[in-house]
Motif scaffolding. Sequence first.
Motif, PDB file in Angstrom:
ATOM      1  N   MET A   1       0.853  -1.198   0.000  1.00 21.14           N
ATOM      2  CA  MET A   1       0.000   0.000   0.000  1.00 21.14           C
ATOM      3  C   MET A   1       0.885   1.243   0.000  1.00 21.14           C
ATOM      4  N   GLY A   2       0.366   2.310  -0.555  1.00 21.54           N
ATOM      5  CA  GLY A   2       1.162   3.528  -0.603  1.00 21.54           C
ATOM      6  C   GLY A   2       0.307   4.701  -1.011  1.00 21.54           C
ATOM      7  N   TRP A   3       0.960   5.672  -1.549  1.00 21.08           N
ATOM      8  CA  TRP A   3       0.258   6.888  -1.944  1.00 21.08           C
ATOM      9  C   TRP A   3      -0.672   6.605  -3.110  1.00 21.08           C
ATOM     10  N   GLN A   4      -1.862   7.227  -3.043  1.00 19.92           N
ATOM     11  CA  GLN A   4      -2.810   7.141  -4.144  1.00 19.92           C
ATOM     12  C   GLN A   4      -3.277   8.545  -4.454  1.00 19.92           C
ATOM     13  N   HIS A   5      -3.400   8.882  -5.740  1.00 17.74           N
ATOM     14  CA  HIS A   5      -3.923  10.194  -6.110  1.00 17.74           C
ATOM     15  C   HIS A   5      -5.363  10.046  -6.536  1.00 17.74           C
ATOM     16  N   GLY A   6      -6.254  10.784  -5.881  1.00 14.87           N
ATOM     17  CA  GLY A   6      -7.678  10.659  -6.162  1.00 14.87           C
ATOM     18  C   GLY A   6      -8.039  11.106  -7.568  1.00 14.87           C
ATOM     19  N   GLN A   7      -8.910  10.366  -8.233  1.00 13.54           N
ATOM     20  CA  GLN A   7      -9.418  10.776  -9.527  1.00 13.54           C
ATOM     21  C   GLN A   7     -10.414  11.920  -9.327  1.00 13.54           C
ATOM     22  N   LEU A   8     -10.488  12.820 -10.297  1.00 12.79           N
ATOM     23  CA  LEU A   8     -11.430  13.919 -10.208  1.00 12.79           C
ATOM     24  C   LEU A   8     -12.858  13.389 -10.297  1.00 12.79           C
ATOM     25  N   ASP A   9     -13.711  13.847  -9.406  1.00 14.42           N
ATOM     26  CA  ASP A   9     -15.102  13.441  -9.439  1.00 14.42           C
ATOM     27  C   ASP A   9     -15.839  14.224 -10.520  1.00 14.42           C
TER      28      ASP A   9
ATOM     29  N   ALA B   1      -5.704   6.732   4.590  1.00 12.96           N
ATOM     30  CA  ALA B   1      -6.160   8.073   4.935  1.00 12.96           C
ATOM     31  C   ALA B   1      -6.665   8.790   3.687  1.00 12.96           C
ATOM     32  N   PHE B   2      -7.520   9.763   3.928  1.00 14.12           N
ATOM     33  CA  PHE B   2      -8.119  10.587   2.866  1.00 14.12           C
ATOM     34  C   PHE B   2      -7.863  12.035   3.254  1.00 14.12           C
ATOM     35  N   SER B   3      -7.182  12.801   2.369  1.00  8.77           N
ATOM     36  CA  SER B   3      -6.804  14.154   2.762  1.00  8.77           C
ATOM     37  C   SER B   3      -6.783  15.089   1.572  1.00  8.77           C
ATOM     38  N   MET B   4      -6.888  16.390   1.866  1.00 10.20           N
ATOM     39  CA  MET B   4      -6.770  17.416   0.846  1.00 10.20           C
ATOM     40  C   MET B   4      -5.300  17.743   0.583  1.00 10.20           C
ATOM     41  N   THR B   5      -5.017  18.351  -0.565  1.00  8.50           N
ATOM     42  CA  THR B   5      -3.661  18.785  -0.873  1.00  8.50           C
ATOM     43  C   THR B   5      -3.705  20.027  -1.744  1.00  8.50           C
ATOM     44  N   THR B   6      -2.679  20.843  -1.644  1.00  8.38           N
ATOM     45  CA  THR B   6      -2.537  22.022  -2.497  1.00  8.38           C
ATOM     46  C   THR B   6      -1.341  21.892  -3.430  1.00  8.38           C
ATOM     47  N   PHE B   7      -0.734  20.707  -3.476  1.00 13.22           N
ATOM     48  CA  PHE B   7       0.475  20.506  -4.265  1.00 13.22           C
ATOM     49  C   PHE B   7       0.250  19.453  -5.345  1.00 13.22           C
ATOM     50  N   PRO B   8       1.121  19.435  -6.364  1.00  8.69           N
ATOM     51  CA  PRO B   8       1.052  18.371  -7.374  1.00  8.69           C
ATOM     52  C   PRO B   8       1.300  17.007  -6.739  1.00  8.69           C
TER      53      PRO B   8
ATOM     54  N   GLU C   1       8.904   2.671   6.987  1.00 14.42           N
ATOM     55  CA  GLU C   1       9.846   1.907   7.811  1.00 14.42           C
ATOM     56  C   GLU C   1       9.836   2.427   9.252  1.00 14.42           C
ATOM     57  N   ARG C   2       9.783   3.732   9.413  1.00 12.89           N
ATOM     58  CA  ARG C   2       9.766   4.309  10.753  1.00 12.89           C
ATOM     59  C   ARG C   2       8.444   4.035  11.466  1.00 12.89           C
ATOM     60  N   LEU C   3       7.357   4.075  10.713  1.00 14.88           N
ATOM     61  CA  LEU C   3       6.052   3.819  11.309  1.00 14.88           C
ATOM     62  C   LEU C   3       5.861   2.353  11.677  1.00 14.88           C
ATOM     63  N   GLY C   4       6.448   1.480  10.894  1.00 16.87           N
ATOM     64  CA  GLY C   4       6.255   0.054  11.113  1.00 16.87           C
ATOM     65  C   GLY C   4       5.049  -0.502  10.388  1.00 16.87           C
ATOM     66  N   PHE C   5       4.485   0.280   9.503  1.00 17.30           N
ATOM     67  CA  PHE C   5       3.358  -0.155   8.693  1.00 17.30           C
ATOM     68  C   PHE C   5       3.311   0.728   7.440  1.00 17.30           C
ATOM     69  N   ALA C   6       2.456   0.378   6.482  1.00 21.86           N
ATOM     70  CA  ALA C   6       2.325   1.158   5.253  1.00 21.86           C
ATOM     71  C   ALA C   6       1.204   2.172   5.409  1.00 21.86           C
ATOM     72  N   LEU C   7       1.529   3.447   5.228  1.00 22.72           N
ATOM     73  CA  LEU C   7       0.540   4.519   5.248  1.00 22.72           C
ATOM     74  C   LEU C   7       0.167   4.855   3.808  1.00 22.72           C
ATOM     75  N   SER C   8      -1.108   4.754   3.498  1.00 20.15           N
ATOM     76  CA  SER C   8      -1.611   5.058   2.159  1.00 20.15           C
ATOM     77  C   SER C   8      -2.530   6.268   2.251  1.00 20.15           C
ATOM     78  N   VAL C   9      -2.182   7.339   1.538  1.00 18.45           N
ATOM     79  CA  VAL C   9      -2.949   8.580   1.601  1.00 18.45           C
ATOM     80  C   VAL C   9      -3.557   8.874   0.237  1.00 18.45           C
ATOM     81  N   SER C  10      -4.881   8.915   0.187  1.00 20.92           N
ATOM     82  CA  SER C  10      -5.577   9.335  -1.027  1.00 20.92           C
ATOM     83  C   SER C  10      -5.665  10.852  -1.011  1.00 20.92           C
ATOM     84  N   LEU C  11      -4.983  11.487  -1.964  1.00 16.54           N
ATOM     85  CA  LEU C  11      -4.859  12.940  -1.990  1.00 16.54           C
ATOM     86  C   LEU C  11      -5.849  13.549  -2.973  1.00 16.54           C
ATOM     87  N   VAL C  12      -6.550  14.586  -2.523  1.00 18.69           N
ATOM     88  CA  VAL C  12      -7.544  15.255  -3.355  1.00 18.69           C
ATOM     89  C   VAL C  12      -7.234  16.751  -3.391  1.00 18.69           C
ATOM     90  N   PRO C  13      -7.088  17.345  -4.568  1.00 15.06           N
ATOM     91  CA  PRO C  13      -6.879  18.797  -4.639  1.00 15.06           C
ATOM     92  C   PRO C  13      -7.989  19.543  -3.912  1.00 15.06           C
TER      93      PRO C  13
END
Length: 543
Positions: free
Chosen positions: A1-9, A97-104, A120-132
């Motif tokens: 699991m990892g970073w995901q970029h949200g598709q535009l609705d 996680a689901f979060s807003m972003t202002t960056f590319p 590695e530091r967290l000890g688990f995989a953090l996956s963030v769905s980013l939405v402009p």
Amino acid sequence: MGWQHGQLDRRRLLQGTLALGGLAAVGGLAGCSNEGRGDGGSQVADEAVALPTHVPWSGVTTDLVGQDGVSDAVFAYPAEPVSATDRQPGDGRDVEAFSMTTFPAPPGPQSNEFLQALNERLGFALSVSLVPTGDFSARFQTAVAGDQLPDLFTFFPKGEPGLPGMLQERAVDLTQLLSGDAVTRFPFLANVPTESWRSAVYGGKIYGIPIPRGPQSSIVLYGREDVLSDEGVGMTVASAAELHDLCRDLSGGNRWALDKTPIRVLRQMFEIPNGWSEEGGAFTSALEHERQLDALEAGRALVADGLVHPDALVAPNPQRKTWFVSGTVLLMEDTFSAWPGFHTYEIPAGFLLGAIVPPLADGGGQAPIWLGSPTHNITAVGKRAEDRAESLLEVLDYLAAPFGTAEHLFKNYGLPGVHHTLQGSDPILTEQGKSELQLALRYLGEGPWVTYQAGSPEIARSQFEAQSATVPTAVRNPSLTLFSETESRKGGQIGGDIASVENDILLGRRPVTDWTAAVEAWKRDGGDQIADEFAEALALSAG
């Protein structure tokens, strides 16, 4: 699991700041509350909630200590940041996680060294769905409707229709884990100021973790102090007429004084209230203030005289900042939090940023600015992760590690030699760092704002001084911690309508006098109901 970029609705909802509408394309309707709690009839319960005990973290000594709401300032990052935690947070299970972003969008997990090191530091995989941020409301509502909110999700206070009811259905009640001294189990969450926690309470329950901003969302009129100084022009004006004269002096050829009409600053100069005024339990919208016509006329005159960039109507904010940095415009209205961001552009030699303290429009002293929201957004725990609520709070506590800790250094600057290099003890982001670190972690968990600019102590001092000159006397919006269902459902629509009228007035398409009828329509279409609901909520909170 990892970073995901949200598709535009596909859906597009009107993006507004609710009670007073969205930002008008030229001027910007401001004074809008971005906070809220409770629902009609729940304010008594809200007042009865024991907010989390505030236990400030004292691990770093700041160079300048703010008073009366001003943020502390630090000139250099601690040379040897100490680790504030001694174990990995969470329960070892992956977190979505689901979060807003202002960056590319940053690189994906397979090619993102920062994300790999973070996991590695967290000890688990953090996956963030980013939405402009521009698409966030539509995407958020889609996720709510489809019952697709993940372990952690962010939202703007007062930002969605029916928010209290939605949280009751979709978010975990965190009151027992955070209320009063219970929060001390999460020391970095306890470090969050009390004022920010107020916006996380809905229906008498704590439903999330606030991201504190202090006074950073307050509006300031920036100026290119280096250019003004070279041209023998000061950064001080004594009235609205002097501001107009300054703008005329700075404009000409392929240069304009302003990126857009600074209508929020003008409204402050005419002593128009911050969003709402309250007297004897009754609320009156700032839209109704007697000096609105004067402020609009001052803004219209700036446009009519050619002192505002001709593309102000359509240019996005990054383009405006490019104009400002290049010297195409020399004055720009923005928030205190934007100050460090100007220095991420390719700035010219000698670039010096300053702030013009707003005067009273008719002269005779300094105008009070509008105090911005103390909270940027809230992070909630999704209902389906209720059995993990305590461990997820550990994760948010880790992400909220205070400025000056090793955890904060890594979260914001990544790996040394990869994502940042050191200039003295200050971490300077590399191009790889600027790209890979944009995971919106600061919108999931964050400590109190500290004014700091890596490698540039003079910037921190200038920002601290500008805040010290304006924040102690700033005017607060009295509706910040009051919830109106009508505002949440209709505020964007009716605000957008009056914002359109404002635009037309500033551009000279309609007379200033049309404002009066537009306000009456706003009141009739929901504004009066919002005022009544605020009054009812205030009365309930008073018992």
